[in-house]
Design an enzyme around this catalytic site. Structure first.
Site, PDB file in Angstrom:
ATOM      1  CE  LYS A 184       3.672  -7.116   1.344  1.00 11.55           C
ATOM      2  NZ  LYS A 184       3.633  -8.098   1.896  1.00 11.55           N
ATOM      3  N   GLY A 241       3.434  -4.106  13.227  1.00 11.40           N
ATOM      4  CA  GLY A 241       4.612  -3.819  12.298  1.00 11.40           C
ATOM      5  C   GLY A 241       5.399  -2.471  13.658  1.00 11.40           C
ATOM      6  CB  SER A 242       7.492   0.108  11.342  1.00 10.74           C
ATOM      7  OG  SER A 242       6.678   0.292  10.509  1.00 10.74           O
ATOM      8  N   GLY A 245       5.153   1.812   9.178  1.00 15.12           N
ATOM      9  CA  GLY A 245       3.961   1.343   8.434  1.00 15.12           C
ATOM     10  C   GLY A 245       2.442   1.401   9.035  1.00 15.12           C
ATOM     11  N   GLY A 246       1.891   1.056   9.368  1.00 20.62           N
ATOM     12  CA  GLY A 246       0.776   1.164  10.750  1.00 20.62           C
ATOM     13  C   GLY A 246       0.386   2.834   9.939  1.00 20.62           C
ATOM     14  CD  GLU A 265       0.976  -5.307  18.750  1.00 20.50           C
ATOM     15  OE1 GLU A 265       0.777  -5.640  18.845  1.00 20.50           O
ATOM     16  OE2 GLU A 265       2.097  -4.699  18.644  1.00 20.50           O
ATOM     17  CB  CYS A 302       5.338  -5.692  20.348  1.00 21.87           C
ATOM     18  SG  CYS A 302       3.938  -7.037  20.679  1.00 21.87           S
ATOM     19  CD  GLU A 395       9.349  -0.986  19.544  1.00 21.02           C
ATOM     20  OE1 GLU A 395       9.208  -1.886  20.173  1.00 21.02           O
ATOM     21  OE2 GLU A 395       8.878  -0.203  18.341  1.00 21.02           O
TER      22      GLU A 395
HETATM   23  P1  NAP Z   1       6.944  -2.970   8.235  1.00 21.53           P
HETATM   24  O1  NAP Z   1       8.114  -2.289   7.585  1.00 21.53           O
HETATM   25  O2  NAP Z   1       6.052  -2.268   9.399  1.00 21.53           O
HETATM   26  O3  NAP Z   1       7.001  -3.871   7.542  1.00 21.53           O
HETATM   27  C1  NAP Z   1       5.165  -5.251   7.593  1.00 21.53           C
HETATM   28  C2  NAP Z   1       4.516  -5.334   7.008  1.00 21.53           C
HETATM   29  O4  NAP Z   1       3.716  -4.202   6.532  1.00 21.53           O
HETATM   30  C3  NAP Z   1       5.061  -5.678   5.153  1.00 21.53           C
HETATM   31  O5  NAP Z   1       4.358  -6.712   5.054  1.00 21.53           O
HETATM   32  C4  NAP Z   1       5.213  -4.449   4.789  1.00 21.53           C
HETATM   33  O6  NAP Z   1       5.087  -4.304   2.945  1.00 21.53           O
HETATM   34  C5  NAP Z   1       3.974  -3.927   5.452  1.00 21.53           C
HETATM   35  N1  NAP Z   1       4.113  -2.482   4.962  1.00 21.53           N
HETATM   36  C6  NAP Z   1       5.065  -1.418   5.691  1.00 21.53           C
HETATM   37  N2  NAP Z   1       4.727   0.111   5.291  1.00 21.53           N
HETATM   38  C7  NAP Z   1       3.691  -0.254   4.249  1.00 21.53           C
HETATM   39  C8  NAP Z   1       3.919   0.837   4.003  1.00 21.53           C
HETATM   40  N3  NAP Z   1       4.005   2.023   3.728  1.00 21.53           N
HETATM   41  N4  NAP Z   1       2.642   0.715   2.416  1.00 21.53           N
HETATM   42  C9  NAP Z   1       1.872  -0.843   1.840  1.00 21.53           C
HETATM   43  N5  NAP Z   1       2.430  -1.764   3.228  1.00 21.53           N
HETATM   44  C10 NAP Z   1       3.149  -1.133   4.055  1.00 21.53           C
HETATM   45  O7  NAP Z   1       7.177  -4.216   9.678  1.00 21.53           O
HETATM   46  P2  NAP Z   1       8.432  -5.055   9.306  1.00 21.53           P
HETATM   47  O8  NAP Z   1       9.094  -5.442   8.555  1.00 21.53           O
HETATM   48  O9  NAP Z   1       8.357  -6.670  10.591  1.00 21.53           O
HETATM   49  O10 NAP Z   1      10.039  -5.045  10.514  1.00 21.53           O
HETATM   50  C11 NAP Z   1      10.109  -3.603  10.524  1.00 21.53           C
HETATM   51  C12 NAP Z   1      10.243  -2.574  11.807  1.00 21.53           C
HETATM   52  O11 NAP Z   1       8.829  -2.535  12.337  1.00 21.53           O
HETATM   53  C13 NAP Z   1      11.071  -3.110  13.017  1.00 21.53           C
HETATM   54  O12 NAP Z   1      12.341  -2.772  13.266  1.00 21.53           O
HETATM   55  C14 NAP Z   1      10.277  -2.935  14.456  1.00 21.53           C
HETATM   56  O13 NAP Z   1      11.346  -1.800  14.682  1.00 21.53           O
HETATM   57  C15 NAP Z   1       8.702  -2.971  13.711  1.00 21.53           C
HETATM   58  N6  NAP Z   1       8.553  -4.155  14.440  1.00 21.53           N
HETATM   59  C16 NAP Z   1       7.055  -4.015  15.495  1.00 21.53           C
HETATM   60  C17 NAP Z   1       6.829  -5.034  16.163  1.00 21.53           C
HETATM   61  C18 NAP Z   1       5.639  -4.821  16.718  1.00 21.53           C
HETATM   62  O14 NAP Z   1       5.523  -5.423  17.842  1.00 21.53           O
HETATM   63  N7  NAP Z   1       5.192  -4.012  16.722  1.00 21.53           N
HETATM   64  C19 NAP Z   1       6.108  -6.476  14.817  1.00 21.53           C
HETATM   65  C20 NAP Z   1       7.623  -6.550  13.734  1.00 21.53           C
HETATM   66  C21 NAP Z   1       8.092  -5.197  13.888  1.00 21.53           C
HETATM   67  P3  NAP Z   1       6.333  -4.519   2.457  1.00 21.53           P
HETATM   68  O15 NAP Z   1       6.623  -5.918   1.961  1.00 21.53           O
HETATM   69  O16 NAP Z   1       5.433  -4.664   0.642  1.00 21.53           O
HETATM   70  O17 NAP Z   1       7.164  -3.514   2.727  1.00 21.53           O
END
Ligand code: NAP
Length: 522
Positions: A184, A241-242, A245-246, A265, A302, A395
């Protein structure tokens, strides 16, 4: 290579759909051509069905054949050259050196996994030969090894457009294990995703891999990702990611008729513990190293050191002053996208407004010409305030650091006990400090996936022994890692073969050890 904006299903492209997104240049806020068409339900189903059918063929490919595929992906990525660097820089705001470095990490990672599977010892082959005369019961011949799980869905990370994205660690470890992959794409760098996906497509065709071994789907608004995780053909998920999301994906996976593992993660504040003698001996080098680690990649790692625990004494004050000076003199940099920038600004505003927290460096607002600028921020609070206010341990993704000042060992231990699972924990200590504070090691070992001594947590080496994991909520499964070759085991399961004819056994388990691999026998 012209970017087309259409999802990739195996060796073909999906048709254009009615809705699309465009990448945004975070340094200007302007759209970048072309549009990327959101995958529709039909496309999701096609990719999943194709991956499911392909699994039977791909999982039977020899380790040498899969290794050749991974090596060819690396070659094809290198062959893209300048257009990849230009597009990735435009979509992420990351500098050329970082993009080139990350490309090297990505291709190096592919080649490392290729060498791992070429050897075959990773498969954990074990053999207990039959003991027909054993009393009171004979023992059958039992042989076991790791086999691939099935089609894997990978969610590309926004903060590593190459090394944790389309051909990143999750994709590489799943393909190495023998699992077809559907990525994705992250909407923050769709053009980069497509360029890499086409390199994988070419490599698959060139090395004779089956159609559907790899697909890439575009789409935002959670629909494509949710549909993929819920699809019955999918057998595991890799995510970076977040936390929101995870955990949402873990919930979807757990509610399926057949629940599947989600290797997510997520967030981490990576506590850094600075012990008194180490501080007094190394004020300048610790302040310097901490500053570099906190601001590297605009803090969007991260492993960013989000919370630093420093004793409340004159030596600690000297270090804080040097660190603050350096953070104050750090130019604001473009963050990855508007969402991440907004989340960073909200996070630091909350700390600025918390009356238990002193703002030492206030961090960024915005700039009309460069809408995603993130400036370094430093906050200070006491250990007792930190222990009373859970929000202080959240975080803040970006170049913000909270310094927590502790008075004595008991307070430091309470502080460390209060942390949830983390990716890393760092200790700066002299030999004397280690003797005086020996109790902290056992606490950290329970809390983190990697303990770092007298260094800093950013910069995760991709190697056989790396652990980039940690107890929940740093990851969904603290027994695994998403960096390094241990990551392959996430996409396998053990199968035992009892009294199997030799001809039906995988080569790894045959008599005479035809592959010459390391096995545990009897
Ligand atoms: P994200 O919002 O978690 O999104 C990452 C991916 O997961 C995207 O492709 C998103 O799809 C998908 N996703 C998220 N929530 C979902 C759900 N409920 N159902 C289905 N798919 C879902 O992460 P991000 O956009 O990269 O960044 C947002 C925040 O995540 C940052 O501000 C930061 O706090 C954190 N982050 C953490 C790390 C780490 O290393 N742990 C890395 C990057 C970001 P869509 O495109 O459809 O939304």
């Amino acid at each position: 290579m012209k970017i087309q904006g259409r999802s990739i299903i195996g060796f073909n492209s999906a048709p254009q759909s009615d809705t699309s997104i465009k990448a945004i240049d975070p340094s200007t806020g302007s759209e970048i051509e072309p549009p990327f068409y959101n995958a529709e339900t039909e496309t999701v189903n096609q990719a999943a069905a194709l991956a499911s059918g392909t699994f039977q063929i791909y999982s039977k490919k020899s380790s040498q054949e899969r290794a050749a595929f991974l090596n060819e992906i690396a070659n094809q990525i290198e062959a893209i050259g300048e257009p990849l660097v230009t597009r990735a820089m435009q979509e992420t705001g990351l500098p050329e050196g970082r993009i080139k470095g990350e490309t090297g990490r990505t291709t190096g990672q592919l080649r490392l996994f290729a060498s791992l599977i070429e050897d075959g010892s990773w498969s954990q082959a074990r053999i207990d030969t039959a003991l027909p005369d054993r009393a009171p019961l004979p023992r059958p011949d039992i042989r076991s090894m790791s086999r691939p799980l099935g089609p894997v869905v990978v969610f590309a990370a926004s903060n590593f457009p190459l090394a944790f994205s389309t051909a990143g660690g999750d994709t590489t470890s799943a393909l190495a294990a023998g699992c077809p992959v559907i990525v994705k794409a992250h909407s923050s760098h769709p053009g980069t995703a497509e360029l890499i996906a086409r390199a994988i497509q070419k490599a698959a065709e060139k090395t004779g891999m089956p159609d559907g071994v790899f697909s890439l789907l575009f789409g935002g608004g959670r629909t494509v990702g949710s549909a993929l995780v819920a699809h019955p053909a999918i057998k595991a998920v890799g995510f970076t990611g977040s936390t929101a999301g995870g955990t949402a994906l873990m919930e979807i996976a757990a509610k399926r008729a057949e629940p599947i593992p989600v290797y997510a993660e997520m967030g981490s504040v990576n506590p850094v513990v600075l012990l008194p003698e180490a501080v007094s001996q190394n004020v300048e080098s610790i302040a310097n190293g901490l500053h570099i680690s906190a601001t590297l990649g605009v803090g969007q790692f991260c492993t960013n050191p989000g919370v630093v625990c420093i004793k409340k004494d004159a030596r600690g004050d000297a270090l804080v002053n040097r660190f603050v000076e350096k953070m104050n003199n750090t130019a604001a940099q473009v963050m990855l996208n508007a969402t991440i920038h907004r989340a960073y600004c909200d996070g630091i505003t909350q700390l600025q407004e918390n009356d238990k927290v002193a703002t030492l460096v206030s961090g960024s607002g915005n700039d009309d010409d460069s809408p995603c600028l993130g400036a370094a921020a430093v906050f200070e609070t006491s250990a007792s305030s930190f222990l009373q206010d859970e929000s202080l341990s959240h975080e803040i993704f970006g170049p913000g650091t909270t310094l927590v000042r502790w008075q004595n060992k008991e307070e430091l231990l309470a502080l460390l006990e209060s942390f949830q699972g983390q990716l890393t924990g760092t200790i700066h200590a002299s030999e004397t400090d280690l003797g005086n504070y020996s109790e902290i090691l056992a606490v950290l070992e329970r809390k983190v996936g990697r303990i770092v001594y007298n260094s800093f947590p950013t910069g995760v080496e991709v190697c056989h022994s790396m652990v980039h994991g940690g107890p929940f909520p740093a990851t969904s499964d603290g027994r695994s890692t998403s960096v390094g070759t241990h990551a392959i085991s996430r996409f396998t399961r053990l199968i035992a073969y009892q009294d199997s004819p030799q001809s039906l056994l995988p080569d790894e388990l045959k008599d005479g050890n035809p592959l010459g691999i390391v096995r545990l026998e009897n």
